[in-house]
Design a protein around this motif. Structure first.
Motif, PDB file in Angstrom:
ATOM      1  N   UNK A  72      36.279  48.055  48.728  1.00 57.99           N
ATOM      2  CA  UNK A  72      36.951  47.209  47.971  1.00 57.99           C
ATOM      3  C   UNK A  72      38.272  48.187  47.598  1.00 57.99           C
ATOM      4  N   UNK A  73      39.213  47.561  47.497  1.00 57.66           N
ATOM      5  CA  UNK A  73      40.647  47.722  46.847  1.00 57.66           C
ATOM      6  C   UNK A  73      41.621  47.036  46.107  1.00 57.66           C
ATOM      7  N   UNK A  74      42.258  47.451  45.398  1.00 61.13           N
ATOM      8  CA  UNK A  74      42.531  46.213  44.040  1.00 61.13           C
ATOM      9  C   UNK A  74      44.521  47.005  44.133  1.00 61.13           C
ATOM     10  N   UNK A  75      44.797  46.462  43.438  1.00 59.79           N
ATOM     11  CA  UNK A  75      46.385  47.217  43.438  1.00 59.79           C
ATOM     12  C   UNK A  75      46.836  46.607  41.867  1.00 59.79           C
ATOM     13  N   UNK A  76      47.272  47.193  41.384  1.00 57.93           N
ATOM     14  CA  UNK A  76      47.561  47.405  40.216  1.00 57.93           C
ATOM     15  C   UNK A  76      48.360  46.187  40.025  1.00 57.93           C
ATOM     16  N   UNK A  77      49.471  45.744  38.567  1.00 59.60           N
ATOM     17  CA  UNK A  77      50.028  44.504  37.997  1.00 59.60           C
ATOM     18  C   UNK A  77      51.832  44.422  39.180  1.00 59.60           C
TER      19      UNK A  77
END
Length: 500
Positions: A72-77
């Motif tokens: 899984x992965x996510x971007x910073x704001x």
């Protein structure tokens, strides 16, 4: 009763025996270059890497990004940091543990190793932080929209840090990755052999004990070896053989439109050979393009199965710049441009790989361009050697097939950005660099398409590459092979495949 008991015992014994070991014999269209994800440039090396080296993420057939070594992965704001959770329990072929430190090592190797072909792909990456053993954060200098798609290919492939440190620039001689198969041997121009890695995290879906990759540059010879049983599958079937495969009950056929292109790269600033007539005069480059009938090339070389195009993505692609359509052949205008350039009969030395398709394209280009006054002289060269020539600028014009990337940036930036690794033409245009960088700063597809349209207008005026067409990936394989799926990147995913 005795016979029945004996039969039952034999049946039970047969059922208890392990399944017979399976070797997949794979026919390649070329011999790969370096089996090092950081240094490799060829499509066929990517085919072999599909067996050897898992990536952080992969693509699905619809080009969506799916998990592989990262789950899984996510971007910073601010879209300047990508945090990835890593798959637990993964080991490299040498038994070393895959973790966040390994990701950090690989990204930094891609960015700093001498001769890296990944440097441009990861140019926006500044640092890599190890958050914990199974969490890594990749930081960028600015929002970098193509990053996730970039990690679905060689920039996202993970090698063993221990092996990388020990072998250095000789890593390609004994590659150690974290894929379903581990390296056994390579005999140049003859074979590459890999065998199943028993420590693979998804080994239950790996059904081959070995894969033997064998290069056959001539498509006719490659197909003959499939028909005779010397191969189980081949890539890049000649389009003229597609009908024969579809009629043969012992074979199966697969096809899908590529995300790459075939084109003619012109040396306009790479080396002293840019001083050639075609390299030094944009009118001569335009004349060459106008002398060519893309649909005619398609019919003669690809039996009409390819898609003519003039950009880094096909006209059917949503990211194609419609404001810059495919030009029609105009021999009269081509002759006029040559007259204006003061060179009505320019000589063009055209380097072409010895692969069947490239060689045939060169011959058709030669015949068509002659009608406008060009004297095209073909220099057929072994593929890896031709890439070395391109690197050094040792060419005037060069026929090159690019297998393509899911994000258009992967077809564009490294080829046209100033001093980028794959910028074989030597083009360096500050205005183009600006729009290329703009396309990377936002995930808004509308804004990215505007930037790509601006890039298309600049590139197609300078013509460092004359884009010709977009092939269909064509495969032919043994009808007993199951689990095969077509992907638009032209690569195979060996997990799930088996010979029944």
């Amino acid at each position: 009763m005795l016979k029945r008991t004996l039969f039952a015992a034999l049946l039970a014994s047969a059922m208890a025996m392990p399944a017979a070991a399976q070797t997949l014999k794979f026919g390649l269209a070329e011999d790969p270059d370096a089996l090092d994800p950081t240094l490799a440039r060829t499509f066929v090396s990517r085919v072999v890497f599909s067996a050897l080296c898992d990536k952080l993420v992969d693509i699905a057939p619809d080009l969506s990004v799916v998990p592989q070594l990262a789950t899984e992965w996510s971007w910073s704001a601010d879209n300047k940091a990508l945090t990835m959770k890593l798959r637990p329990g993964v080991t490299f072929h040498d038994g070393e543990k895959f973790d966040a430190e390994a990701v950090k090592y690989n990204i930094e190797r891609h960015k700093t190793m001498q001769g890296s072909q990944r440097r441009g792909e990861l140019s926006a990456v500044t640092t890599v932080d190890v958050v914990d053993p199974l969490t890594v954060k990749i930081n960028t200098s600015a929002p970098f929209a193509p990053l996730l798609a970039t990690l679905t290919d060689r920039a996202g492939m993970m090698i063993s840090p221990k092996a990388g440190a020990a072998l250095g620039d000789k890593f390609a001689t004994a590659p150690v990755c974290a894929g379903p198969f581990k390296f056994v041997e390579r005999v140049a121009q003859d074979r590459i052999v890999v065998e199943k890695y028993d420590g693979y995290w998804n080994k239950a879906n790996v059904h081959f004990s070995r894969i033997e990759f064998r290069p056959f540059i001539d498509a006719t010879v490659r197909f003959a070896n499939l028909r005779s049983g010397q191969l189980d599958i081949l890539e890049r079937l000649a389009a003229t053989d597609a009908a024969a495969v579809q009629k043969d009950k012992k074979l199966k056929f697969g096809s899908i439109t590529e995300i790459g292109y075939y084109g003619i790269t012109i040396n306009i600033g790479k080396s002293d050979k840019a001083k050639s007539p075609i390299g030094s005069n944009a009118k001569i480059r335009e004349a060459l393009e106008l002398s060519l009938d893309r649909q005619g090339i398609n019919q003669v070389v690809f039996d009409g199965l390819a898609t003519p195009g003039n950009q880094w993505v096909a006209p059917s692609n949503a990211n194609y710049a419609k404001a810059v359509p495919v030009p029609k052949r105009d021999v009269a205008k081509a002759k006029q441009l040559l007259k204006e350039a003061g060179n009505p009969n320019p000589v063009v030395n055209l380097v072409t790989p010895t692969t069947t398709d490239a060689r045939n394209i060169a011959q058709v280009v030669q015949a068509m361009a002659k009608e406008a006054g060009f004297d095209v002289r073909i220099q057929a060269t072994e593929f890896a050697t031709s890439l070395n020539m391109a690197d050094k600028g040792d060419f005037e014009a060069y026929i090159l097939a690019w297998s393509g990337r899911p994000d258009p940036d992967g077809n564009l930036y490294s080829f046209h950005g100033c001093k980028q690794p794959l910028n074989y033409s030597g083009l360096c245009n500050p205005a183009l660099d600006e729009v290329l960088n703009d396309s990377r700063l936002t995930t808004d597809i509308v804004q990215r398409r505007k930037a790509w349209e601006s890039a298309a207008k600049i590139v197609l005026a300078e013509r460092p590459i004359i884009y010709l067409l977009h092939r269909k990936w064509l495969w032919a394989y043994n009808a007993k092979l199951t689990g095969f799926k077509e992907y638009p990147d032209g690569l195979l995913r060996f997990t799930g495949m088996k010979l029944s």
